[in-house]
Scaffold this motif. Structure first.
Motif, PDB file in Angstrom:
ATOM      1  N   GLY A 142       0.785  -1.251   0.000  1.00 26.20           N
ATOM      2  CA  GLY A 142       0.000   0.000   0.000  1.00 26.20           C
ATOM      3  C   GLY A 142       0.804   1.282   0.000  1.00 26.20           C
ATOM      4  N   SER A 143       2.109   1.205  -0.308  1.00 22.73           N
ATOM      5  CA  SER A 143       2.910   2.444  -0.410  1.00 22.73           C
ATOM      6  C   SER A 143       3.646   2.483  -1.748  1.00 22.73           C
ATOM      7  N   PRO A 144       2.911   2.491  -2.871  1.00 22.36           N
ATOM      8  CA  PRO A 144       3.574   2.382  -4.174  1.00 22.36           C
ATOM      9  C   PRO A 144       4.475   3.565  -4.515  1.00 22.36           C
ATOM     10  N   GLY A 145       4.328   4.675  -3.773  1.00 20.45           N
ATOM     11  CA  GLY A 145       5.160   5.852  -4.054  1.00 20.45           C
ATOM     12  C   GLY A 145       6.563   5.749  -3.471  1.00 20.45           C
ATOM     13  N   LYS A 146       6.833   4.704  -2.702  1.00 15.88           N
ATOM     14  CA  LYS A 146       8.164   4.554  -2.100  1.00 15.88           C
ATOM     15  C   LYS A 146       9.080   3.821  -3.078  1.00 15.88           C
ATOM     16  N   ILE A 210      21.901  13.240   9.828  1.00  9.01           N
ATOM     17  CA  ILE A 210      21.592  13.964   8.581  1.00  9.01           C
ATOM     18  C   ILE A 210      20.791  13.085   7.612  1.00  9.01           C
ATOM     19  N   ILE A 211      20.900  11.765   7.796  1.00  9.84           N
ATOM     20  CA  ILE A 211      20.137  10.873   6.908  1.00  9.84           C
ATOM     21  C   ILE A 211      18.637  11.042   7.181  1.00  9.84           C
ATOM     22  N   GLU A 212      18.278  11.253   8.457  1.00 10.23           N
ATOM     23  CA  GLU A 212      16.846  11.471   8.722  1.00 10.23           C
ATOM     24  C   GLU A 212      16.397  12.808   8.123  1.00 10.23           C
ATOM     25  N   SER A 213      17.289  13.797   8.131  1.00  7.08           N
ATOM     26  CA  SER A 213      16.930  15.071   7.487  1.00  7.08           C
ATOM     27  C   SER A 213      16.730  14.867   5.980  1.00  7.08           C
ATOM     28  N   VAL A 214      17.587  14.050   5.375  1.00 11.06           N
ATOM     29  CA  VAL A 214      17.434  13.778   3.932  1.00 11.06           C
ATOM     30  C   VAL A 214      16.086  13.102   3.671  1.00 11.06           C
ATOM     31  N   ILE A 215      15.752  12.135   4.525  1.00  9.02           N
ATOM     32  CA  ILE A 215      14.461  11.428   4.362  1.00  9.02           C
ATOM     33  C   ILE A 215      13.317  12.438   4.442  1.00  9.02           C
ATOM     34  N   ASP A 216      13.432  13.331   5.419  1.00  7.16           N
ATOM     35  CA  ASP A 216      12.398  14.330   5.633  1.00  7.16           C
ATOM     36  C   ASP A 216      12.282  15.266   4.419  1.00  7.16           C
ATOM     37  N   MET A 217      13.435  15.752   3.935  1.00  6.91           N
ATOM     38  CA  MET A 217      13.417  16.690   2.801  1.00  6.91           C
ATOM     39  C   MET A 217      12.913  16.017   1.523  1.00  6.91           C
ATOM     40  N   ALA A 221       7.380   9.427   2.199  1.00 13.10           N
ATOM     41  CA  ALA A 221       6.461   8.626   1.378  1.00 13.10           C
ATOM     42  C   ALA A 221       7.089   8.216   0.054  1.00 13.10           C
ATOM     43  N   THR A 222       8.313   8.712  -0.235  1.00  6.77           N
ATOM     44  CA  THR A 222       8.977   8.337  -1.494  1.00  6.77           C
ATOM     45  C   THR A 222      10.231   7.464  -1.266  1.00  6.77           C
ATOM     46  N   VAL A 223      10.575   7.229  -0.004  1.00  2.00           N
ATOM     47  CA  VAL A 223      11.827   6.507   0.269  1.00  2.00           C
ATOM     48  C   VAL A 223      11.547   5.032   0.565  1.00  2.00           C
ATOM     49  N   ALA A 224      12.160   4.146  -0.214  1.00  2.00           N
ATOM     50  CA  ALA A 224      11.926   2.700  -0.067  1.00  2.00           C
ATOM     51  C   ALA A 224      12.919   2.039   0.868  1.00  2.00           C
ATOM     52  N   ALA A 225      14.200   2.416   0.746  1.00  2.00           N
ATOM     53  CA  ALA A 225      15.226   1.668   1.493  1.00  2.00           C
ATOM     54  C   ALA A 225      16.475   2.498   1.715  1.00  2.00           C
ATOM     55  N   ILE A 226      17.176   2.141   2.785  1.00  2.00           N
ATOM     56  CA  ILE A 226      18.546   2.620   2.993  1.00  2.00           C
ATOM     57  C   ILE A 226      19.436   1.395   2.827  1.00  2.00           C
ATOM     58  N   MET A 227      20.445   1.508   1.982  1.00  2.00           N
ATOM     59  CA  MET A 227      21.349   0.363   1.788  1.00  2.00           C
ATOM     60  C   MET A 227      22.767   0.768   2.180  1.00  2.00           C
ATOM     61  N   VAL A 228      23.360   0.054   3.130  1.00  2.00           N
ATOM     62  CA  VAL A 228      24.735   0.345   3.547  1.00  2.00           C
ATOM     63  C   VAL A 228      25.506  -0.960   3.769  1.00  2.00           C
ATOM     64  N   GLU A 229      26.828  -0.867   3.604  1.00  2.00           N
ATOM     65  CA  GLU A 229      27.699  -1.938   4.083  1.00  2.00           C
ATOM     66  C   GLU A 229      27.927  -1.631   5.567  1.00  2.00           C
ATOM     67  N   PRO A 230      27.735  -2.599   6.471  1.00  2.00           N
ATOM     68  CA  PRO A 230      27.977  -2.297   7.889  1.00  2.00           C
ATOM     69  C   PRO A 230      29.369  -1.712   8.114  1.00  2.00           C
ATOM     70  N   HIS A 255       9.947   5.549   9.639  1.00  2.00           N
ATOM     71  CA  HIS A 255       9.418   6.028   8.355  1.00  2.00           C
ATOM     72  C   HIS A 255       9.041   4.901   7.394  1.00  2.00           C
ATOM     73  N   ASN A 256       8.884   3.680   7.903  1.00  2.00           N
ATOM     74  CA  ASN A 256       8.508   2.543   7.047  1.00  2.00           C
ATOM     75  C   ASN A 256       9.457   2.414   5.844  1.00  2.00           C
ATOM     76  N   ILE A 257      10.738   2.364   6.175  1.00  2.00           N
ATOM     77  CA  ILE A 257      11.793   2.236   5.151  1.00  2.00           C
ATOM     78  C   ILE A 257      12.541   0.931   5.437  1.00  2.00           C
ATOM     79  N   LEU A 258      12.911   0.182   4.408  1.00  2.00           N
ATOM     80  CA  LEU A 258      13.649  -1.065   4.652  1.00  2.00           C
ATOM     81  C   LEU A 258      15.139  -0.771   4.817  1.00  2.00           C
ATOM     82  N   LEU A 259      15.730  -1.406   5.820  1.00  2.00           N
ATOM     83  CA  LEU A 259      17.173  -1.288   6.028  1.00  2.00           C
ATOM     84  C   LEU A 259      17.838  -2.503   5.388  1.00  2.00           C
ATOM     85  N   ILE A 260      18.680  -2.219   4.386  1.00  2.00           N
ATOM     86  CA  ILE A 260      19.375  -3.312   3.673  1.00  2.00           C
ATOM     87  C   ILE A 260      20.847  -3.269   4.062  1.00  2.00           C
TER      88      ILE A 260
END
Ligand SMILES: Cc1ncc(COP(=O)(O)O)c(C=O)c1O
Length: 461
Positions: A142-146, A210-217, A221-230, A255-260
Motif C-alpha cells: 500500500g505504499s507504491p510511491g516509495k 543527517i540521513i533522517e533530514s534527507v528522508i524528511d526533505m 512517502a517516497t523513500v523505499a530503502a537505505i542500503m549500507v555496508e555495515p 518512516h517505514n523504510i527497509l534497512l538493507i
C-alpha cells in the motif's frame, strides 16, 4: 568458428605474449597491467602460485572470497558428490533439495527474524535483487510511491546498472553515466576525516542524523530503502561509530523504510561473527551475502529477508505476482553444495573465533607498525577485515602528496615480494582466509612491513 580451426587459432593467439594478453580484459588498465601481468596458476591453504611458479601469501582471500582457504578438501568433495547427483535444476519451475537445505541453514544462522532466502550467483545480482524487493514490497503493502534508495558516497554495491546506481564511487560511475533514477547518496561515517569537520563523540553522529533530514526533505512517502555496508570497504574500511547503525534502524522503523545491509564482504565470519549485523547488534530487514559464502568454489550469493517482509509476497496470483526477480543460475545445486560445506567448515572449526583471535593479532601488528614507521594515521576494521590509512604526519593527519600514490607503491612492492593485499593511494587492507594461523598472519605482516620500510627509504633518498 569451425571446430577444426579452433586449435590453430588458439596456438596462433599464443605465439607471442603480447598477442596472448590481447585475448582478455582484466580490471586494470590493460597497457599498465600487461607490463607485469599477474596470472595465478594454483592455490593451496593461504598461498597462490603464479604461472612462473612464484608464491604469494594471500592476505586478501583472493578478494575477500576464499573464506575457508584454497584447495579445501571438504568443499571440493561436496562439489564432486553434487556433480554426480544433480548439476542443474529448472529455475523457472522450481528448485532443488540442496538449495532448500542451504536456505534453511542460512535462515537458522541469520539473526532475528531474517528467515527467507533468495539465492543468486554474485554480489551485484543480490544487491540489485534487494533493491527490487524493497520497491516491490512497498507496492504490495500500500505504499507504491516509495521507490528511492538512499546509499552512501564511496560505497560499492556492484557493477550492474542498479547496483552501480546505488554505489558511490565516481571513479567507477562517471564513465557509465547516466545512472538509473531514484538513487540518493549521503556521506559515509568516515570519522578519521569527518565530512562535517566534527570529532567523535561530541559530533552528535551527524553522519547518521543527517540521513533522517534527507528522508524528511525528500518526503518519507517516497523513500523505499537505505542500503549500507555495515563496514564500508572502498574508501578504506569505513568502520562506523557504535551509535550509527542503531540510528539507521530507528529512522527506518519510524518512516517505514527497509534497512538493507550489503554484507557481501562483511558476512560469513569476516568480522568475527557470522554476520556483521551480529557484530553491531542491529538486525536489518534484508541482508545480502556473497564472496566468502561459497569460499570461491562456485559463484553464489544470497539475500535473507525478515519473515514479515517475505509474507507480503504471498497472495492470490491475480493480485500478487510474487517476487519478480530471477536469473538462470539462481539456487544452482553445485553452488549450494559448496555453500553448505563452507558453512559447515566455519561452524565446526569455529572460524569466527579464529577471525576474532587473528583479528586482535592483526590490529596489534598494525599498531606496532604505526609506532615504528610513524606514517600510519588510522587503523580500522574488525576481525579479519582491517586497514591502515597512511598519513605523512599522523599528528596533523596530513596525507602524502597525491602524485606519490604512497599506499599503491607500498602495495605494489608487497606484491613483488609475494604478498596479496588490497591497496589504494591512501590505505592498505587485509582480509585473509578465516583459516589463517598466527604464523601465516605474521608472514603476511612482515612482508608488508618490509615493503613499507623500503618505500620510506626510497622517498627519503
Ligand atoms: C560490498 C560489495 N557489494 C557488492 C559487490 C558486488 O559483488 P560482485 O562483484 O560479486 O558482483 C562487491 C564486490 O566487490 C562488494 O564489495
Amino acid at each position: 568458428m569451425s571446430k577444426s580451426r579452433m586449435p590453430e587459432l588458439i596456438s596462433e593467439a599464443q605465439t607471442t605474449e603480447e598477442a596472448f594478453l590481447r585475448q582478455i580484459f582484466v580490471r586494470d588498465q590493460m597497457a599498465e597491467w600487461s607490463k607485469s601481468p599477474l596470472i595465478m596458476a594454483r592455490a593451496e591453504d593461504v598461498y597462490y602460485w603464479d604461472v612462473d611458479g612464484k608464491r604469494y601469501v594471500d592476505a586478501l582471500s583472493g578478494i575477500y572470497v576464499a573464506s575457508v582457504g584454497h584447495n579445501n578438501r571438504r568443499v571440493i568433495e561436496a562439489i564432486h558428490r553434487q556433480l554426480d547427483t544433480l548439476a542443474f535444476s529448472p529455475p523457472m519451475h522450481g528448485t532443488n533439495p540442496v538449495a532448500i537445505q542451504f536456505a534453511n541453514l542460512l535462515a537458522e544462522l541469520a539473526p532475528g527474524d531474517l528467515s527467507v532466502v533468495k539465492l543468486q550467483c554474485g554480489g551485484s545480482e543480490i544487491t540489485e535483487a534487494a533493491i527490487k524487493l524493497a520497491r516491490q514490497y512497498h507496492r504490495l503493502t500500500g505504499s507504491p510511491g516509495k521507490y528511492k534508495i538512499i546509499s552512501r558516497y564511496q560505497s560499492w554495491h556492484g557493477s550492474t546498472l542498479g547496483a552501480l546506481s546505488a554505489s558511490g564511487l565516481k571513479s567507477r560511475k562517471t564513465v557509465n553515466e547516466p545512472m538509473a533514477p531514484g538513487f540518493l547518496h549521503v556521506f559515509p561515517p568516515t570519522c578519521y576525516r569527518c565530512p562535517f569537520g566534527k570529532s567523535y563523540p561530541g559530533c552528535g553522529i551527524t553522519c547518521a542524523s543527517i540521513i533522517e533530514s534527507v528522508i524528511d526533505m525528500e518526503d518519507p512517502a517516497t523513500v523505499a530503502a537505505i542500503m549500507v555496508e555495515p563496514i564500508g570497504h572502498t574508501g578504506g574500511i569505513i568502520d562506523p561509530p557504535e551509535e550509527y547503525l542503531p540510528m539507521l534502524r530507528e529512522f527506518c522503523d519510524r518512516h517505514n523504510i527497509l534497512l538493507i545491509f550489503d554484507e557481501i564482504i562483511t558476512g560469513i565470519g569476516r568480522t568475527g561473527q557470522m554476520f556483521a549485523a551480529e557484530t553491531f547488534g542491529v538486525v536489518p530487514d534484508v541482508l545480502c551475502v556473497a564472496k566468502g559464502l561459497s569460499g570461491g568454489y562456485a559463484p553464489l550469493s544470497a539475500m535473507i529477508c525478515r519473515g514479515p517482509i517475505a509474507d507480503a509476497f504471498w497472495g492470490p496470483v491475480a493480485e500478487n505476482p510474487g517476487f519478480v526477480e530471477g536469473h538462470t543460475f539462481e539456487g544452482n545445486p553445485i553452488s549450494c553444495a559448496a555453500g553448505i560445506a563452507v558453512l559447515q567448515e566455519i561452524l565446526e572449526r569455529d572460524l569466527c573465533q579464529n577471525a576474532r583471535t587473528q583479528g586482535d593479532r592483526l590490529s596489534h601488528h598494525f599498531r606496532r607498525m604505526a609506532e615504528t614507521h610513524g606514517v600510519i594515521g588510522d587503523i580500522r576494521g574488525k576481525g579479519l577485515f582491517q586497514a591502515i590509512e597512511f598519513a605523512r604526519d599522523p599528528a596533523t593527519k596530513e596525507s602524502f602528496p597525491a602524485e606519490l600514490a604512497f599506499g599503491t607503491r607500498v602495495g605494489r612492492r608487497a606484491l613483488e615480494k609475494g604478498l596479496l593485499c588490497r591497496f589504494d593511494p591512501n590505505w592498505i587492507a587485509f582480509g585473509p582466509p578465516l583459516t589463517t594461523t598466527s604464523e601465516q598472519l605474521d608472514e603476511m605482516v612482515s612482508i608488508l612491513d618490509a615493503s613499507l620500510t623500503e618505500i620510506l627509504q626510497e622517498i627519503d633518498a
